[in-house]
Write a protein that holds these residues in place. Structure first.
Motif, PDB file in Angstrom:
ATOM      1  N   GLU A 190       6.909   2.989  -4.859  1.00  0.00           N
ATOM      2  CA  GLU A 190       5.821   2.560  -4.418  1.00  0.00           C
ATOM      3  C   GLU A 190       5.920   1.504  -3.519  1.00  0.00           C
ATOM      4  OE1 GLU A 190       2.624   2.758  -5.647  1.00  0.00           O
ATOM      5  OE2 GLU A 190       3.658   4.724  -6.135  1.00  0.00           O
ATOM      6  N   GLN A 191       7.129   0.908  -3.529  1.00  0.00           N
ATOM      7  CA  GLN A 191       7.719   0.001  -2.061  1.00  0.00           C
ATOM      8  C   GLN A 191       7.711   0.888  -0.789  1.00  0.00           C
ATOM      9  OE1 GLN A 191      11.901  -1.201  -1.166  1.00  0.00           O
ATOM     10  NE2 GLN A 191      10.998  -3.155  -1.934  1.00  0.00           N
ATOM     11  N   GLY A 192       8.003   1.947  -1.070  1.00  0.00           N
ATOM     12  CA  GLY A 192       8.373   3.259   0.054  1.00  0.00           C
ATOM     13  C   GLY A 192       6.804   3.548   0.606  1.00  0.00           C
ATOM     14  N   ASN A 193       5.807   3.674  -0.333  1.00  0.00           N
ATOM     15  CA  ASN A 193       4.509   3.940   0.137  1.00  0.00           C
ATOM     16  C   ASN A 193       4.041   2.941   0.991  1.00  0.00           C
ATOM     17  OD1 ASN A 193       4.005   6.601  -1.230  1.00  0.00           O
ATOM     18  ND2 ASN A 193       3.872   5.584  -3.248  1.00  0.00           N
ATOM     19  N   ALA A 194       4.140   1.564   0.573  1.00  0.00           N
ATOM     20  CA  ALA A 194       3.694   0.646   1.419  1.00  0.00           C
ATOM     21  C   ALA A 194       4.335   0.388   2.815  1.00  0.00           C
ATOM     22  CB  ALA A 194       3.953  -0.916   0.683  1.00  0.00           C
ATOM     23  N   LEU A 195       5.536   0.499   2.618  1.00  0.00           N
ATOM     24  CA  LEU A 195       6.382   0.475   3.986  1.00  0.00           C
ATOM     25  C   LEU A 195       5.935   1.727   4.953  1.00  0.00           C
ATOM     26  CD1 LEU A 195       9.966  -0.326   2.825  1.00  0.00           C
ATOM     27  CD2 LEU A 195       8.306  -1.957   3.807  1.00  0.00           C
ATOM     28  N   LEU A 196       5.485   2.831   4.290  1.00  0.00           N
ATOM     29  CA  LEU A 196       5.018   3.902   5.158  1.00  0.00           C
ATOM     30  C   LEU A 196       3.639   3.347   6.217  1.00  0.00           C
ATOM     31  CD1 LEU A 196       5.208   6.680   6.428  1.00  0.00           C
ATOM     32  CD2 LEU A 196       4.255   7.696   4.436  1.00  0.00           C
ATOM     33  N   LEU A 197       2.901   2.846   5.114  1.00  0.00           N
ATOM     34  CA  LEU A 197       1.685   2.369   5.840  1.00  0.00           C
ATOM     35  C   LEU A 197       1.836   1.449   7.126  1.00  0.00           C
ATOM     36  CD1 LEU A 197      -0.294   1.963   2.748  1.00  0.00           C
ATOM     37  CD2 LEU A 197      -0.898   3.687   4.496  1.00  0.00           C
ATOM     38  N   LEU A 198       3.001   0.490   6.629  1.00  0.00           N
ATOM     39  CA  LEU A 198       3.080  -0.398   7.982  1.00  0.00           C
ATOM     40  C   LEU A 198       4.009   0.303   8.872  1.00  0.00           C
ATOM     41  CD1 LEU A 198       4.675  -3.403   5.310  1.00  0.00           C
ATOM     42  CD2 LEU A 198       2.417  -3.577   6.836  1.00  0.00           C
ATOM     43  N   ALA A 199       4.947   1.151   8.630  1.00  0.00           N
ATOM     44  CA  ALA A 199       5.520   1.830   9.622  1.00  0.00           C
ATOM     45  C   ALA A 199       4.368   2.455  10.668  1.00  0.00           C
ATOM     46  CB  ALA A 199       6.487   2.815   9.158  1.00  0.00           C
ATOM     47  N   GLU A 200       3.465   3.053  10.085  1.00  0.00           N
ATOM     48  CA  GLU A 200       2.330   3.687  10.730  1.00  0.00           C
ATOM     49  C   GLU A 200       1.404   2.748  11.510  1.00  0.00           C
ATOM     50  OE1 GLU A 200       2.091   7.871   7.768  1.00  0.00           O
ATOM     51  OE2 GLU A 200       0.678   6.078   7.603  1.00  0.00           O
ATOM     52  N   GLY A 201       1.437   1.763  11.281  1.00  0.00           N
ATOM     53  CA  GLY A 201       0.682   0.451  12.007  1.00  0.00           C
ATOM     54  C   GLY A 201      -0.704   0.219  11.343  1.00  0.00           C
ATOM     55  N   LYS A 202      -0.484   0.712  10.028  1.00  0.00           N
ATOM     56  CA  LYS A 202      -1.891   0.356   9.138  1.00  0.00           C
ATOM     57  C   LYS A 202      -1.550  -0.854   8.255  1.00  0.00           C
ATOM     58  CE  LYS A 202      -2.450   5.192   8.432  1.00  0.00           C
ATOM     59  NZ  LYS A 202      -2.530   6.440   7.574  1.00  0.00           N
ATOM     60  N   ARG A 203      -1.615  -2.118   9.335  1.00  0.00           N
ATOM     61  CA  ARG A 203      -1.229  -3.469   8.874  1.00  0.00           C
ATOM     62  C   ARG A 203      -1.765  -3.906   7.469  1.00  0.00           C
ATOM     63  NH1 ARG A 203      -1.937  -8.610  12.806  1.00  0.00           N
ATOM     64  NH2 ARG A 203      -0.425  -7.214  14.162  1.00  0.00           N
ATOM     65  N   GLU A 204      -3.067  -3.890   7.646  1.00  0.00           N
ATOM     66  CA  GLU A 204      -3.895  -4.448   6.216  1.00  0.00           C
ATOM     67  C   GLU A 204      -3.579  -3.798   5.061  1.00  0.00           C
ATOM     68  OE1 GLU A 204      -4.839  -7.705   6.188  1.00  0.00           O
ATOM     69  OE2 GLU A 204      -4.365  -7.876   8.394  1.00  0.00           O
ATOM     70  N   GLN A 205      -3.725  -2.359   5.341  1.00  0.00           N
ATOM     71  CA  GLN A 205      -3.665  -1.416   4.267  1.00  0.00           C
ATOM     72  C   GLN A 205      -2.045  -1.798   3.499  1.00  0.00           C
ATOM     73  OE1 GLN A 205      -5.472   1.863   6.361  1.00  0.00           O
ATOM     74  NE2 GLN A 205      -5.288   2.673   4.311  1.00  0.00           N
ATOM     75  N   GLY A 206      -1.241  -1.790   4.504  1.00  0.00           N
ATOM     76  CA  GLY A 206       0.409  -1.814   4.247  1.00  0.00           C
ATOM     77  C   GLY A 206       0.595  -2.953   3.272  1.00  0.00           C
ATOM     78  N   LEU A 207      -0.088  -4.256   3.976  1.00  0.00           N
ATOM     79  CA  LEU A 207       0.310  -5.497   3.512  1.00  0.00           C
ATOM     80  C   LEU A 207      -0.322  -5.672   1.894  1.00  0.00           C
ATOM     81  CD1 LEU A 207      -0.485  -8.010   6.240  1.00  0.00           C
ATOM     82  CD2 LEU A 207       1.845  -7.506   5.442  1.00  0.00           C
ATOM     83  N   ALA A 208      -1.439  -4.963   1.777  1.00  0.00           N
ATOM     84  CA  ALA A 208      -2.118  -4.793   0.454  1.00  0.00           C
ATOM     85  C   ALA A 208      -1.344  -4.080  -0.519  1.00  0.00           C
ATOM     86  CB  ALA A 208      -3.468  -4.571   0.524  1.00  0.00           C
ATOM     87  N   LYS A 209      -0.654  -3.022   0.133  1.00  0.00           N
ATOM     88  CA  LYS A 209       0.006  -2.096  -0.873  1.00  0.00           C
ATOM     89  C   LYS A 209       1.146  -2.893  -1.341  1.00  0.00           C
ATOM     90  CE  LYS A 209       0.638   1.927  -2.705  1.00  0.00           C
ATOM     91  NZ  LYS A 209      -0.361   2.620  -4.005  1.00  0.00           N
ATOM     92  N   LEU A 210       1.728  -3.404  -0.037  1.00  0.00           N
ATOM     93  CA  LEU A 210       3.200  -4.130  -0.687  1.00  0.00           C
ATOM     94  C   LEU A 210       2.953  -5.298  -1.512  1.00  0.00           C
ATOM     95  CD1 LEU A 210       5.903  -4.097   0.476  1.00  0.00           C
ATOM     96  CD2 LEU A 210       5.579  -5.529   2.380  1.00  0.00           C
ATOM     97  N   GLU A 211       1.744  -5.985  -1.396  1.00  0.00           N
ATOM     98  CA  GLU A 211       1.586  -7.240  -2.441  1.00  0.00           C
ATOM     99  C   GLU A 211       1.414  -6.359  -3.781  1.00  0.00           C
ATOM    100  OE1 GLU A 211      -0.451 -11.418  -2.601  1.00  0.00           O
ATOM    101  OE2 GLU A 211      -1.192 -10.183  -1.068  1.00  0.00           O
ATOM    102  N   GLU A 212       0.642  -5.394  -3.644  1.00  0.00           N
ATOM    103  CA  GLU A 212       0.571  -4.673  -5.030  1.00  0.00           C
ATOM    104  C   GLU A 212       1.997  -4.240  -5.929  1.00  0.00           C
ATOM    105  OE1 GLU A 212      -1.305  -0.481  -6.467  1.00  0.00           O
ATOM    106  OE2 GLU A 212      -2.294  -1.678  -4.994  1.00  0.00           O
ATOM    107  N   ALA A 213       2.580  -3.777  -4.971  1.00  0.00           N
ATOM    108  CA  ALA A 213       4.038  -3.108  -5.142  1.00  0.00           C
ATOM    109  C   ALA A 213       4.655  -4.541  -5.840  1.00  0.00           C
ATOM    110  CB  ALA A 213       4.648  -2.589  -4.216  1.00  0.00           C
TER     111      ALA A 213
END
Length: 276
Positions: A190-213
């Motif tokens: 799940e951490q990796g899923n969040a980091l992939l969003l951030l690496a792809e430049g999807k900042r808000e989605q990535g931060l939200a997913k990372l906080e969820e993880a």
């Protein structure tokens, strides 16, 4: 010192020291524990080892103090590489020699995450006995290159492939029981899923997913030892928020990281930076 010839007795007090983030005492306890084990190994005609549970705790406590753990960790890594060569040269029949690979990949990730020095990955044989070591190594490489979307996607796919392989193997071993995958390994995915969003430049989605993880990690029972996930998601979240200038949110994230992993120097440093 009580039970001076019992390595486990020397080690167990460090669970208390870990909870207190007393790294000096943790170091001393595990130096004693590892010393007992190695004395016993040498007395029985075996070589001393730099791997194993006590050395893992020792390496982590050294890094949290800013001390050099690289010699200990690289020695364990070299011993694991030698055991892999022995396995291959012996016709891949004795899987017991691969036991140290789990320890070696674990401390290598400690050195990379907390010491900013990444060791060349081991050539781990694809056998059931190395499932955990392979998973740990792939997770470490994902963290190493977490800003590169191509590598993050590749490593995340490997983590999920290893999850599926391990579950399939468990079903084959016991068809009447539905297996469970280790909860902290699922958290790594799940951490990796969040980091992939951030690496792809999807900042808000990535931060939200990372906080969820991160919240899911904190909801699990605290383990009084080195974090079962190599870099707490709240620590990563704090670093990301700090990069975006969201200092108040970063302070809160680093504080929650320290609840999961007391005294982590990177979380403490991040917190100090936000409070300047």
């Amino acid at each position: 010192v009580a039970a001076p010839d019992a390595g486990h007795a020397q080690h167990m007090v460090s669970h208390i020291f870990y909870a207190l983030a007393d790294w000096k005492a943790t170091e001393a306890a595990n130096v004693r524990a590892a010393g007992v084990v190695n004395s016993q190994r040498i007395a029985s005609g075996r070589e001393a080892t730099s791997c194993g549970h006590y050395n893992e705790w020792l390496a982590y406590s050294l890094l949290q103090q800013g001390k050099d753990a690289s010699d200990l960790i690289k020695s364990c890594h070299s011993q694991a590489a030698a055991s892999i060569r022995k396995f291959e040269e012996g016709g891949r029949s004795d899987t017991s020699v691969l036991q140290g690979t789990w320890s070696a990949t674990r401390v290598a990730n400690f050195l990379g995450v907390d010491g900013a020095e990444w060791i060349e990955p081991l050539e781990l044989p694809a056998v059931p006995e190395t499932f955990a070591a392979r998973f740990q190594q792939e997770h470490g490489q994902l963290l190493k290159d977490r800003h590169d979307p191509v590598i993050v996607r590749e490593k995340l796919n490997m983590l999920m492939q290893l999850r599926d392989e391990r579950l399939q193997y468990a079903r084959e071993q016991d068809p009447d029981r539905e297996p469970e995958f280790p909860v902290w390994a699922l958290r790594a995915i799940e951490q990796g899923n969040a980091l992939l969003l951030l690496a792809e430049g999807k900042r808000e989605q990535g931060l939200a997913k990372l906080e969820e993880a991160a919240a899911a990690e904190l909801d699990l029972p605290i383990e009084f030892g080195p974090p079962p996930i190599f870099k707490p998601s709240y620590e990563i979240l704090g670093e990301e928020l700090l990069d975006y200038g969201r200092r108040e949110e970063a302070v809160e994230a680093f504080g929650k990281s320290l609840q999961l992993a007391p005294g982590r120097w990177r979380s403490l440093a991040g917190q100090a930076t936000t409070l300047r």
